[in-house]
Design a protein around this motif. Sequence first.
Motif, PDB file in Angstrom:
ATOM      1  N   GLN A  10      37.313  36.419  30.906  1.00 49.52           N
ATOM      2  CA  GLN A  10      37.090  37.552  31.801  1.00 49.52           C
ATOM      3  C   GLN A  10      36.284  38.646  31.091  1.00 49.52           C
ATOM      4  O   GLN A  10      35.384  39.246  31.687  1.00 49.52           O
ATOM      5  N   THR A  13      32.684  37.541  30.875  1.00 47.12           N
ATOM      6  CA  THR A  13      32.070  37.623  32.198  1.00 47.12           C
ATOM      7  C   THR A  13      31.706  39.059  32.548  1.00 47.12           C
ATOM      8  O   THR A  13      30.620  39.335  33.061  1.00 47.12           O
ATOM      9  N   GLU A  14      32.606  39.987  32.247  1.00 43.65           N
ATOM     10  CA  GLU A  14      32.336  41.394  32.517  1.00 43.65           C
ATOM     11  C   GLU A  14      31.171  41.902  31.661  1.00 43.65           C
ATOM     12  O   GLU A  14      30.329  42.673  32.138  1.00 43.65           O
TER      13      GLU A  14
END
Length: 365
Positions: A10, A13-14
Amino acid sequence: MHLSGREEVQAVTESLAVALELTAEINRVTPASDDLPEDLAFMWDLMKRIVPFAAGWIGTLDEDQRRYTTVTSVGHDRDSLAYMESEELTELRKTGGLLQRRRPMRLRDAPPHTAELPCWSGHWWPAGFREGLAVPLVTQDGRHLGVLALHTDTATQPTAEARDVIGAIAPAITTVLDPMTLLVGLAQLVHGATAAAVVDRRGTVTPLPGMATDPLLTRCPDVVPTAVDSLTDRVRHTSFLCPVRADDGREGYVQVTGLACPPSTSENLVGLVLISPPGDLCALTHRELVVLGLVIEGRANRDIAARLFITARTAAAHLEHIRAKLRAPTRTAAAVLATRRGLYIPYRLIDGGTDGREVTIRAGW
């Protein structure tokens, strides 16, 4: 703090999403802008979402490769900025191989002895920094333009993933900083240009990235000076014809265009010189083109006749033919029209020891 596998994915991805946003915003900045520090200041807040840094700095290397000049920075005090621009640190960057690198490097990525470099033991550790990221700003044609440096106050940042994400943003920053970017756009204004080169104040000729080179620009000693010597703050453009001989022996011409470099590109760059097809010659003969060049240079008929080993009457006859072909009422009008259209051959490209027909192309045409 240890992250689970899902949390790591995550986070990456951010970071990538922020990198895409940041790259898009950087691409909106005008290359070689007059106010790059202000134009690029927005980057720091977005970049902190990828790497929580304490201080950031972007600098460009000068032509002598002796020191860097700050473009924009955040978090550095006056002493730190002075050190970032110092010849001492520039030399350390050279010996550390930064000028030959393309990939970003953290302190922990460097060889073990790097941590003992004076820049860390004498400056960054006492300033509270515990890790750093150096990102070479390298153009597509391999020129080291500058460095993006980030310093963090924790040894756990930046992560390897964040390092690589920042590295992916670097080409967009490089494009904005590269003075050649603006010149590439300028070259596109010359219709049909087939080759181009940039000239600096020392007279050094450098190929324009993305454009072909031409022997006339790199090996013929008179063409480039002829194109740039007349460029001034008021005269931003010049154009003329240069005779060439093709491989099959046929004689012809190319158009040579000189464009003054915008002040925002670099104080060191003087002009952009391009080669393109000659276009419509208005049925002017070689001799008439030579005569036109002498008229533009302010020569009277007697001087033209003496230089070309012809009579003054013949020179006057040439001028009559030139005026008729250009539909110019006077010799002055003919000179103005020829200058605007680049329909003349500068006399310095002509071998003065001949009858004016032979052109000295020392590049071996």
